[in-house]
Design an enzyme around this catalytic site. Structure first.
Site, PDB file in Angstrom:
ATOM      1  N   HIS A   1       0.837  -1.224   0.000  1.00 17.20           N
ATOM      2  CA  HIS A   1       0.000   0.000   0.000  1.00 17.20           C
ATOM      3  C   HIS A   1       0.865   1.264   0.000  1.00 17.20           C
ATOM      4  O   HIS A   1       0.440   2.311   0.474  1.00 17.20           O
ATOM      5  CB  HIS A   1      -0.938   0.045   1.210  1.00 17.20           C
ATOM      6  CG  HIS A   1      -1.660  -1.241   1.463  1.00 17.20           C
ATOM      7  ND1 HIS A   1      -2.910  -1.503   0.984  1.00 17.20           N
ATOM      8  CD2 HIS A   1      -1.260  -2.362   2.128  1.00 17.20           C
ATOM      9  CE1 HIS A   1      -3.281  -2.724   1.340  1.00 17.20           C
ATOM     10  NE2 HIS A   1      -2.292  -3.271   2.034  1.00 17.20           N
TER      11      HIS A   1
ATOM     12  N   SER B   1      14.499  21.233 -16.722  1.00 14.74           N
ATOM     13  CA  SER B   1      13.259  21.965 -16.987  1.00 14.74           C
ATOM     14  C   SER B   1      13.610  23.227 -17.757  1.00 14.74           C
ATOM     15  O   SER B   1      14.669  23.818 -17.555  1.00 14.74           O
ATOM     16  CB  SER B   1      12.612  22.323 -15.650  1.00 14.74           C
ATOM     17  OG  SER B   1      11.850  23.499 -15.777  1.00 14.74           O
TER      18      SER B   1
ATOM     19  N   LYS C   1      16.181  21.482 -11.913  1.00 20.01           N
ATOM     20  CA  LYS C   1      15.476  20.214 -12.078  1.00 20.01           C
ATOM     21  C   LYS C   1      16.285  19.140 -12.789  1.00 20.01           C
ATOM     22  O   LYS C   1      17.050  19.397 -13.710  1.00 20.01           O
ATOM     23  CB  LYS C   1      14.192  20.437 -12.882  1.00 20.01           C
ATOM     24  CG  LYS C   1      13.164  21.212 -12.118  1.00 20.01           C
ATOM     25  CD  LYS C   1      12.441  20.350 -11.119  1.00 20.01           C
ATOM     26  CE  LYS C   1      11.147  19.887 -11.730  1.00 20.01           C
ATOM     27  NZ  LYS C   1      10.431  18.968 -10.855  1.00 20.01           N
TER      28      LYS C   1
ATOM     29  N   GLU D   1       9.542   8.098 -17.012  1.00 17.78           N
ATOM     30  CA  GLU D   1       8.151   8.522 -17.234  1.00 17.78           C
ATOM     31  C   GLU D   1       7.667   8.113 -18.620  1.00 17.78           C
ATOM     32  O   GLU D   1       6.518   7.697 -18.796  1.00 17.78           O
ATOM     33  CB  GLU D   1       8.027  10.038 -17.058  1.00 17.78           C
ATOM     34  CG  GLU D   1       8.213  10.469 -15.619  1.00 17.78           C
ATOM     35  CD  GLU D   1       8.316  11.981 -15.488  1.00 17.78           C
ATOM     36  OE1 GLU D   1       7.487  12.569 -14.803  1.00 17.78           O
ATOM     37  OE2 GLU D   1       9.216  12.583 -16.083  1.00 17.78           O
TER      38      GLU D   1
END
Ligand code: ARG
Length: 478
Positions: A168, A288, A294, A301
């Site tokens: 979980h 970024s 970043k 992804e």
């Protein structure tokens, strides 16, 4: 009848003599050339086997066969050299099969005109797909083995680091890093198994739907194509109507994508500042355009994101087949578009995953800093009580109370409790002894697991050894 212009499709016999090639939209609409060109080596391999069979049963002469083989071999080298620029690619000829046949007839005349004896594009395209699958499945397995090889190498270098496991996404029990890495390896190995036996029956000789009145020897063709095929399909209608091989592979690819996506998600989480369990190599992060600090895990992804395309391909194939009457329908031509797209995408993702695994570092210090959080050893304490004769359900309640007691006192670790604290919580007050401390703390716990396949030290070491025995060595990739 006198025709002023020759019909662009020699197999169409229409009143106008032009047929569907006369409307450029219809010509483009019906064509699969854009995506089926890549089948040319498989189409030629299948055609040579078919021609040899025809010669074997005296439907063509040895000279015809020689001419056909010469012509097809020339065409294969021409396409290999020229690719998309090969002049034989003509959209009005619809597909790879007809472009190659037309070029063969141009080179060999009547010999080439005999090649299509006893076959149809319906069994030809079904065979091409199966021959393509042999290569594709081989490549796919090699890529999965490369990825597994890197997971094993990483598990050899970082495998004994103790880390939390999660259910979980909440802290569960302590494990070692290697056990989790080998969990992915097990899942990816099943992706290899799923391809076993896909599309192994030869459809060629099934003709358009009903077979042929000519004395074809389908086993001869099958023998010539072994091991790409390992038997002759049993029903000519099913052989030309089904796309189960494409669907089976699309499912195997979808399951691979699903596992790649789960793994990517896990490592995206592990690479966050909040977790900090791993550091991804700069090569596989991007910056970024606005925020200068970043380093985003874009490759992971995208592996997760590309799953949509692969599932979409499976869904497209299922939907494409669901309404079709038995027998060949042109809808089936779309199969290759989807299976090729899914395959290309999964291959890219597997290659990317392999590189990411190869360059990622597990941050032992950072993982260690947080290990005392979350009472990872609570289950171990309950199992200790079981060894002292406490029924598990009672032990579970006792430890639940002890965890609560720690929380009340602001303790992060069960090992801060005294023997008196432990015994006070137990119904039989004398069971807990000094040895309880050997069952507490994540480092102790990972040494204690003994069940087969456990995620502690003994399980990890056994699994790694089994993997090495299975693969011969651990370094599969470049
Ligand atoms: N390009 C077609 C396909 O991939 C070949 C089959 C065409 N068959 C036919 N009967 N029109 O399905």
């Amino acid at each position: 009848m006198c025709m002023t212009t020759p019909a662009p499709k020699p197999w169409e016999h229409t009143k106008s003599g032009q047929g569907s090639a006369a409307d450029p939209l219809a010509a483009r609409f019906v064509s699969s050339l854009d995506y089926d060109k890549r089948l040319y080596p498989h189409d030629i391999k299948g055609s040579i086997a078919h021609a040899r069979m025809l010669e074997h049963v005296n439907l063509i002469t040895p000279d015809d066969l020689k001419e056909i083989e010469r012509g097809l071999n020339e065409i294969e080298s021409e396409i290999t050299d020229q690719g998309d620029a090969w002049p034989g690619w003509k959209v009005e000829l619809e597909d790879v099969h007809m472009c190659i046949e037309a070029a063969l007839i141009e080179k060999t005349g009547d010999a080439g005109r005999k090649l299509h004896t006893g076959r149809s594009r319906n069994d030809q395209v079904a065979l091409d797909l199966i021959l393509w699958l042999e290569d594709a499945v081989g490549e796919f397995k090699d890529r999965l083995l490369d990825l597994i090889g890197e997971l094993l190498l990483l598990s050899e270098s970082a495998g004994t680091i103790v880390m939390p496991s999660y259910t979980h996404l909440q802290r569960a029990q302590p494990i070692v890093v290697g056990a989790e890495l080998l969990a992915w390896s097990d899942a990816f190995e099943r992706c290899i198994w799923r391809t076993d036996g896909i599309g192994k029956l030869s459809p060629i000789g099934s003709g358009a739907i009903a077979g042929s009145a000519l004395s074809l020897d389908r086993s001869k063709t099958e023998g010539l194509l072994y091991p790409a095929v390992e038997g002759v399909s049993t029903n000519s209608i099913d052989s030309t109507a089904s796309r189960d091989a494409a669907l089976d592979f699309a499912y195997a690819l979808s399951m691979t994508s699903m596992w790649l996506s789960r793994w990517a998600e896990q490592w995206i989480i592990y690479s966050t500042t909040e977790f900090g369990f791993i550091t991804l190599d700069d090569l596989y992060t991007t910056g970024s355009s606005m925020m200068p600090q970043k380093q985003n895990p874009d490759m992971l992804e995208l592996i997760r994101g590309k799953t949509g395309l692969v599932y979409g391909s499976l869904m497209a194939l299922l939907t494409m087949c669901k309404g079709l009457p038995i027998g060949y329908n042109r809808d089936l031509q779309e199969d290759k578009r989807h299976v090729f797209a899914a395959y290309d995408s999964v291959c890219d993702c597997l290659d990317m995953a392999t590189r990411i695994v190869k360059t990622t570092k597990f941050n032992e210090e950072k993982i260690k800093q947080g290990l005392d959080k979350g009472f990872l050893d609570a289950t171990s304490l309950a199992e200790y009580l079981v060894t002292k004769g406490v029924p598990f359900r009672t032990a579970h309640q006792v430890v639940g109370k002890l965890v609560q007691a720690c929380r009340d006192k602001g303790y992060e670790k069960l090992s801060l409790l005294t023997l008196d604290d432990f015994n006070a919580a137990c119904p039989d007050k004398k069971v807990v002894e000094k040895d309880v401390y050997d069952w507490l703390g994540p480092e102790n716990v990972v040494k204690r697991y003994q069940s087969a396949g456990n995620a502690g030290l003994s399980g990890f070491k056994e699994q790694l050894k089994a993997w090495k025995d299975r693969l011969g060595n651990t370094g599969q990739s470049e």
